[in-house]
Design an enzyme around this catalytic site. Structure first.
Site, PDB file in Angstrom:
ATOM      1  CD  GLU A  79      36.975  42.419  44.288  1.00  0.00           C
ATOM      2  OE1 GLU A  79      37.319  42.484  43.175  1.00  0.00           O
ATOM      3  OE2 GLU A  79      36.216  41.475  44.872  1.00  0.00           O
ATOM      4  CD  GLU A 110      33.010  44.519  42.127  1.00  0.00           C
ATOM      5  OE1 GLU A 110      32.450  43.902  41.037  1.00  0.00           O
ATOM      6  OE2 GLU A 110      33.974  44.785  42.287  1.00  0.00           O
TER       7      GLU A 110
HETATM    8  C1  GBH Z   1      35.661  42.476  40.516  1.00  0.00           C
HETATM    9  O1  GBH Z   1      34.818  43.255  39.674  1.00  0.00           O
HETATM   10  C2  GBH Z   1      34.878  41.245  40.953  1.00  0.00           C
HETATM   11  O2  GBH Z   1      34.367  41.495  42.555  1.00  0.00           O
HETATM   12  C3  GBH Z   1      35.752  40.043  40.985  1.00  0.00           C
HETATM   13  O3  GBH Z   1      35.020  38.893  41.134  1.00  0.00           O
HETATM   14  C4  GBH Z   1      36.456  39.983  39.601  1.00  0.00           C
HETATM   15  O4  GBH Z   1      37.219  38.600  39.510  1.00  0.00           O
HETATM   16  C5  GBH Z   1      37.355  41.151  39.488  1.00  0.00           C
HETATM   17  O5  GBH Z   1      36.634  42.233  39.791  1.00  0.00           O
HETATM   18  C6  GBH Z   1      38.107  40.972  38.221  1.00  0.00           C
HETATM   19  O6  GBH Z   1      37.437  41.332  37.233  1.00  0.00           O
HETATM   20  O7  GBH Z   1      31.238  43.039  31.125  1.00  0.00           O
HETATM   21  O8  GBH Z   1      32.387  44.384  29.844  1.00  0.00           O
HETATM   22  O9  GBH Z   1      30.367  45.112  30.895  1.00  0.00           O
HETATM   23  C7  GBH Z   1      35.541  44.225  39.065  1.00  0.00           C
HETATM   24  C8  GBH Z   1      34.488  45.472  38.432  1.00  0.00           C
HETATM   25  C9  GBH Z   1      32.754  45.685  37.135  1.00  0.00           C
HETATM   26  C10 GBH Z   1      34.682  44.717  36.225  1.00  0.00           C
HETATM   27  C11 GBH Z   1      31.790  45.212  35.737  1.00  0.00           C
HETATM   28  C12 GBH Z   1      33.697  44.146  35.034  1.00  0.00           C
HETATM   29  C13 GBH Z   1      32.021  44.480  33.476  1.00  0.00           C
HETATM   30  C14 GBH Z   1      32.741  44.767  32.156  1.00  0.00           C
HETATM   31  N1  GBH Z   1      33.915  44.714  37.323  1.00  0.00           N
HETATM   32  N2  GBH Z   1      32.875  45.073  34.373  1.00  0.00           N
HETATM   33  S1  GBH Z   1      31.582  44.313  30.968  1.00  0.00           S
END
Ligand code: GBH
Length: 449
Positions: A356, A172
């Site tokens: 994922e 990511e």
């Molecule tokens: C994944 O990201 C990760 O690869 C993993 O490590 C993680 O544990 C899992 O998801 C569950 O979260 O801070 O409010 O702006 C998922 C995609 C993109 C989700 C960024 C959270 C940020 C939200 N992520 N997003 S915010």
């Protein structure tokens, strides 16, 4: 009418890869053991206000010590693959220079524990835990970090490349660039859109250099990049400009350079929904030939799918219900089908692997009773099977996560595992969703209910 699953179970291809996923900083613990150097997440979690409850990478799920019994657990579940990440600062404690043998030996032992149980290693090289020493030198804002990454990748291809495995260069790049360099919510905690733009290009360059190193090394297996992709739905079908801009920065800013060798110009600029960085400065980071490196052909595209978002004509996001305990997560299983068929229709053919997919429990408390997650997984598996039936070259599906773990800024208060963890005793307790997943794997099929 909305799509409904058929009455008969929907089967998957015979060699479909069913897996579970984690990442190093989220599960390992043991942050000062065997010569590991500090990463940006050690520094970021040292500031208590950055993380819910002031949590840190200790104890994680203690997997650095418990990898054998966790491999047994996966063997019991019947999973065919385990996606984990390597901690760069265990291999190069200061990001470059001397290799730390103890770090390499640990991952060798993990890989062998998996192979001995018939579990295919799926190895991520970078899941956001940059060695702090490289951050001190400018981190992903510096082009040099891409060169250091290629050296780190080459070291692992040489050390583990005799084992048949799947490799992922960067996890990511969008989240690390945007949430870490622009929103300030993840390490390194910057709030600078231009830093985020530089982190986009330099991570993608690092990815391409690592793919080249993989080919040169002769390592066995396949390589790709793991992108979190977000279907974007316009709330007004007659005014899709705002949604198109959000789609450009969320999806095409990463898909286009990797698969087409171009950046979408509309992803960056002073518009709602865009990355508000200086487009000319972003252009100036790019040297001749960079996009050829970034688009070096991969063996697969890894997709991380959690949900969707709505966007109004002005480019503002509009929440599509239902959400989960992760307020950003807007659950819509059909979005996975929409994403997979879009990739089939708009990009050159490449095998797709979901690396994922999952959701958190509603409360921070330990629970093994998770009917919502069973439902989430069932409906997403159905949409995957539906897409395969329509010619999408999907080769496998990994659930996030094997274990409850350190959920970044949410600390230990958001539990994503199909196996619960008591963080005091480190006891593992499979949830109902683990049993459901086991049955799906055993039958290689998903039923309508
Ligand atoms: C994944 O990201 C990760 O690869 C993993 O490590 C993680 O544990 C899992 O998801 C569950 O979260 O801070 O409010 O702006 C998922 C995609 C993109 C989700 C960024 C959270 C940020 C939200 N992520 N997003 S915010």
């Amino acid at each position: 009418p909305p799509w409904a699953p058929p009455a008969e179970p929907m089967g998957f291809p015979a060699d479909y890869l069913w897996g579970t996923a984690t990442s190093a900083f989220q599960v390992e613990g043991a942050t000062t053991v065997d010569g590991r150097g500090p990463s940006i997440w050690d520094a970021f979690t040292a500031v208590k206000a950055n993380i819910r409850g002031g949590a840190t990478g200790e104890p994680g799920a203690d997997q650095y010590r418990r990898y054998e019994s966790d491999a047994d657990l996966m063997s019991d579940l019947g999973v065919g693959a385990y996606r984990f990440s390597i901690s760069w600062s265990r291999i190069f404690p200061t990001g470059a220079g001397q290799v730390n043998r103890a770090g390499v030996d640990h991952y060798r032992a993990l890989v062998e524990a998996l192979v001995a149980r018939g579990i295919r290693p799926a190895i991520t090289l970078f899941h956001w835990d940059l060695p702090q020493a490289l951050q001190d030198g400018g981190g992903w804002q510096e082009r040099d970090t891409a060169t250091r990454f290629a050296e780190y990748a080459r070291t692992l291809f040489d050390a583990l490349g005799d084992v048949e495995a799947d490799w992922f260069t960067i996890n990511e790049p969008k989240t690390h660039a945007f949430v870490g360099h622009w929103y300030g919510v993840h390490a390194p905690g910057l709030t600078d859109p231009d830093a985020a733009a530089a982190a986009v290009h330099h991570q993608l360059l690092a990815h391409g250099l690592a793919v080249q190193a993989f080919r040169a090394s002769g390592a066995r297996g396949r390589i790709g990049i793991a992108l979190n992709l977000l279907p974007v739905y316009a709330t007004d079908p007659d005014a899709t400009g705002g949604a198109d801009r959000v789609d450009a920065s969320e999806n095409r800013l990463f898909l286009d350079p990797v698969l087409l060798g171009t950046y979408p110009v509309e992803a960056i600029g002073p518009y709602p929904g865009s990355l508000p960085a200086d487009a000319a400065a972003f252009e100036a980071l790019q040297q001749p030939g960079d996009l050829d490196v970034v688009s070096e052909p991969c063996d697969l595209l890894a997709i991380q799918y959690y949900g969707v978002t709505g966007v109004d004509p002005g480019g503002n996001t509009v929440t599509i219900e239902p959400t989960s305990a992760a307020s950003w997560q807007q659950i819509r299983a059909e979005g996975l089908y929409d994403l997979l068929t879009r990739l089939r229709d708009e990009y050159p053919a490449i095998p797709l692997l979901i690396t994922e997919n999952g959701m958190p429990d509603p409360l921070p408390a330990v629970t093994v009773d998770d009917p919502y997650r069973v439902d989430y997984l069932r409906t997403h598996f159905q949409q995957a099977a539906r897409a395969i039936g329509e010619g999408v070259p999907l080769i496998g599906h990994f659930v996030w996560s094997l274990l409850d773990n350190f959920e970044w800024a949410e600390g230990y208060a958001q539990r994503w595992g199909i196996v619960a963890v008591d963080f005091d005793t480190q006891e593992r307790m499979p949830k109902a969703s683990a049993g459901f997943f086991s049955d799906v794997i055993a039958s290689n099929a998903v039923s309508s209910a």
